[in-house]
Motif scaffolding. Structure first.
Motif, PDB file in Angstrom:
ATOM      1  N   TYR A   1     -10.503  48.183 -13.214  1.00 20.61           N
ATOM      2  CA  TYR A   1     -10.648  46.700 -12.709  1.00 20.61           C
ATOM      3  C   TYR A   1     -11.175  46.862 -11.274  1.00 20.61           C
ATOM      4  O   TYR A   1     -12.334  46.055 -10.826  1.00 20.61           O
ATOM      5  N   MET A   2     -10.405  47.565 -10.525  1.00 14.93           N
ATOM      6  CA  MET A   2     -10.860  47.749  -8.982  1.00 14.93           C
ATOM      7  C   MET A   2     -12.152  48.351  -8.818  1.00 14.93           C
ATOM      8  O   MET A   2     -12.958  47.983  -8.017  1.00 14.93           O
ATOM      9  N   VAL A   3     -12.656  49.263  -9.636  1.00 15.90           N
ATOM     10  CA  VAL A   3     -13.816  49.967  -9.815  1.00 15.90           C
ATOM     11  C   VAL A   3     -15.040  48.695 -10.063  1.00 15.90           C
ATOM     12  O   VAL A   3     -15.977  48.659  -9.324  1.00 15.90           O
ATOM     13  N   ALA A   4     -14.569  48.073 -11.093  1.00 18.81           N
ATOM     14  CA  ALA A   4     -15.581  47.171 -11.341  1.00 18.81           C
ATOM     15  C   ALA A   4     -16.027  45.973 -10.470  1.00 18.81           C
ATOM     16  O   ALA A   4     -17.116  45.713  -9.861  1.00 18.81           O
ATOM     17  N   VAL A   5     -14.850  45.394  -9.555  1.00 20.11           N
ATOM     18  CA  VAL A   5     -14.742  44.768  -8.487  1.00 20.11           C
ATOM     19  C   VAL A   5     -15.801  45.206  -7.401  1.00 20.11           C
ATOM     20  O   VAL A   5     -16.414  44.776  -6.886  1.00 20.11           O
ATOM     21  N   GLU A   6     -15.473  46.481  -7.046  1.00 19.54           N
ATOM     22  CA  GLU A   6     -16.170  47.344  -6.198  1.00 19.54           C
ATOM     23  C   GLU A   6     -17.745  47.349  -6.301  1.00 19.54           C
ATOM     24  O   GLU A   6     -18.460  47.222  -5.475  1.00 19.54           O
ATOM     25  N   ARG A   7     -17.863  47.580  -7.477  1.00 18.28           N
ATOM     26  CA  ARG A   7     -19.248  47.831  -8.267  1.00 18.28           C
ATOM     27  C   ARG A   7     -20.171  46.317  -7.889  1.00 18.28           C
ATOM     28  O   ARG A   7     -21.317  46.284  -7.485  1.00 18.28           O
ATOM     29  N   GLN A   8     -19.423  45.418  -8.283  1.00 14.42           N
ATOM     30  CA  GLN A   8     -20.024  43.966  -8.559  1.00 14.42           C
ATOM     31  C   GLN A   8     -20.305  43.510  -6.950  1.00 14.42           C
ATOM     32  O   GLN A   8     -21.402  43.098  -6.591  1.00 14.42           O
ATOM     33  N   ALA A   9     -19.113  44.025  -5.994  1.00 14.06           N
ATOM     34  CA  ALA A   9     -19.520  43.527  -4.789  1.00 14.06           C
ATOM     35  C   ALA A   9     -20.762  44.452  -4.036  1.00 14.06           C
ATOM     36  O   ALA A   9     -21.582  43.773  -3.067  1.00 14.06           O
ATOM     37  N   GLN A  10     -20.811  45.581  -4.352  1.00 14.68           N
ATOM     38  CA  GLN A  10     -22.079  46.524  -3.795  1.00 14.68           C
ATOM     39  C   GLN A  10     -23.186  45.813  -4.411  1.00 14.68           C
ATOM     40  O   GLN A  10     -24.249  45.689  -3.751  1.00 14.68           O
ATOM     41  N   ASN A  11     -23.357  45.676  -5.821  1.00 14.23           N
ATOM     42  CA  ASN A  11     -24.505  45.010  -6.339  1.00 14.23           C
ATOM     43  C   ASN A  11     -24.896  43.699  -5.535  1.00 14.23           C
ATOM     44  O   ASN A  11     -26.102  43.477  -5.434  1.00 14.23           O
ATOM     45  N   ARG A  12     -23.959  42.768  -5.392  1.00 11.84           N
ATOM     46  CA  ARG A  12     -24.301  41.613  -4.650  1.00 11.84           C
ATOM     47  C   ARG A  12     -24.886  41.681  -3.120  1.00 11.84           C
ATOM     48  O   ARG A  12     -25.739  41.332  -2.891  1.00 11.84           O
ATOM     49  N   GLU A  13     -24.331  42.899  -2.485  1.00 13.06           N
ATOM     50  CA  GLU A  13     -24.881  43.088  -1.182  1.00 13.06           C
ATOM     51  C   GLU A  13     -26.277  43.769  -1.364  1.00 13.06           C
ATOM     52  O   GLU A  13     -27.002  43.401  -0.702  1.00 13.06           O
ATOM     53  N   ARG A  14     -26.461  44.591  -2.452  1.00 11.56           N
ATOM     54  CA  ARG A  14     -27.885  45.108  -2.576  1.00 11.56           C
ATOM     55  C   ARG A  14     -28.865  43.968  -2.849  1.00 11.56           C
ATOM     56  O   ARG A  14     -29.934  44.134  -2.402  1.00 11.56           O
ATOM     57  N   MET A  15     -28.538  43.092  -3.654  1.00  8.60           N
ATOM     58  CA  MET A  15     -29.347  42.142  -4.080  1.00  8.60           C
ATOM     59  C   MET A  15     -29.664  41.022  -3.116  1.00  8.60           C
ATOM     60  O   MET A  15     -30.710  40.640  -2.642  1.00  8.60           O
ATOM     61  N   MET A  16     -28.615  40.688  -1.857  1.00  2.00           N
ATOM     62  CA  MET A  16     -28.812  40.235  -0.873  1.00  2.00           C
ATOM     63  C   MET A  16     -29.754  40.658  -0.082  1.00  2.00           C
ATOM     64  O   MET A  16     -30.533  40.124   0.683  1.00  2.00           O
ATOM     65  N   ALA A  17     -29.620  42.050   0.259  1.00  2.00           N
ATOM     66  CA  ALA A  17     -30.512  42.795   1.085  1.00  2.00           C
ATOM     67  C   ALA A  17     -31.689  42.783   0.597  1.00  2.00           C
ATOM     68  O   ALA A  17     -32.936  42.829   1.319  1.00  2.00           O
ATOM     69  N   GLU A  18     -31.954  43.031  -0.695  1.00  2.00           N
ATOM     70  CA  GLU A  18     -33.137  42.855  -1.337  1.00  2.00           C
ATOM     71  C   GLU A  18     -33.932  41.623  -1.249  1.00  2.00           C
ATOM     72  O   GLU A  18     -35.312  41.450  -0.770  1.00  2.00           O
ATOM     73  N   GLY A  19     -32.995  40.655  -1.309  1.00  3.65           N
ATOM     74  CA  GLY A  19     -33.714  39.225  -0.994  1.00  3.65           C
ATOM     75  C   GLY A  19     -34.101  39.183   0.309  1.00  3.65           C
ATOM     76  O   GLY A  19     -35.219  38.424   0.536  1.00  3.65           O
ATOM     77  N   LEU A  20     -33.530  39.439   1.183  1.00  5.46           N
ATOM     78  CA  LEU A  20     -33.696  39.534   2.594  1.00  5.46           C
ATOM     79  C   LEU A  20     -35.095  40.113   2.941  1.00  5.46           C
ATOM     80  O   LEU A  20     -35.698  39.764   3.899  1.00  5.46           O
ATOM     81  N   THR A  21     -35.031  41.305   2.494  1.00  2.97           N
ATOM     82  CA  THR A  21     -36.261  42.181   2.823  1.00  2.97           C
ATOM     83  C   THR A  21     -37.432  41.526   2.166  1.00  2.97           C
ATOM     84  O   THR A  21     -38.375  41.444   2.880  1.00  2.97           O
ATOM     85  N   SER A  22     -37.476  41.061   1.008  1.00  2.00           N
ATOM     86  CA  SER A  22     -38.643  40.219   0.498  1.00  2.00           C
ATOM     87  C   SER A  22     -38.783  38.964   1.286  1.00  2.00           C
ATOM     88  O   SER A  22     -40.093  38.682   1.460  1.00  2.00           O
ATOM     89  N   LEU A  23     -37.857  38.315   1.643  1.00  2.00           N
ATOM     90  CA  LEU A  23     -38.173  37.164   2.513  1.00  2.00           C
ATOM     91  C   LEU A  23     -38.744  37.392   3.719  1.00  2.00           C
ATOM     92  O   LEU A  23     -39.748  36.795   4.270  1.00  2.00           O
ATOM     93  N   ASP A  24     -38.349  38.643   4.362  1.00  5.86           N
ATOM     94  CA  ASP A  24     -38.773  39.057   5.750  1.00  5.86           C
ATOM     95  C   ASP A  24     -40.221  39.538   5.578  1.00  5.86           C
ATOM     96  O   ASP A  24     -41.179  39.383   6.245  1.00  5.86           O
TER      97      ASP A  24
END
Length: 62
Positions: free
Chosen positions: A28-51
């Motif tokens: 469960y802890m691994v799944a939560v950590e991966r979900q957080a990493q994926n969320r950060e990655r998606m936000m970074a990609e979104g900001l990069t594409s916006l920029d």
């Protein structure tokens, strides 16, 4: 000769349950950590594409 080993049946079952619960918590802890990493990655990609879109609309080279 009535003993079945060092650990009785009741205790071996408790140890088995403890290991199973520990494994479930770990997964469960691994799944939560991966979900957080994926969320950060998606936000970074979104900001990069916006920029990138913002820079292109101003006529700048990226």
């Amino acid at each position: 000769m009535g003993t079945r080993g060092l650990v009785g049946e009741k205790w071996s079952q408790r140890i088995l349950w403890l290991c199973a619960i520990g494994s479930a918590v770990g997964l469960y802890m691994v799944a939560v950590e991966r979900q957080a990493q994926n969320r950060e990655r998606m936000m970074a990609e979104g900001l990069t594409s916006l920029d990138g879109a913002h820079s292109q609309s101003r006529g700048e080279d990226v």
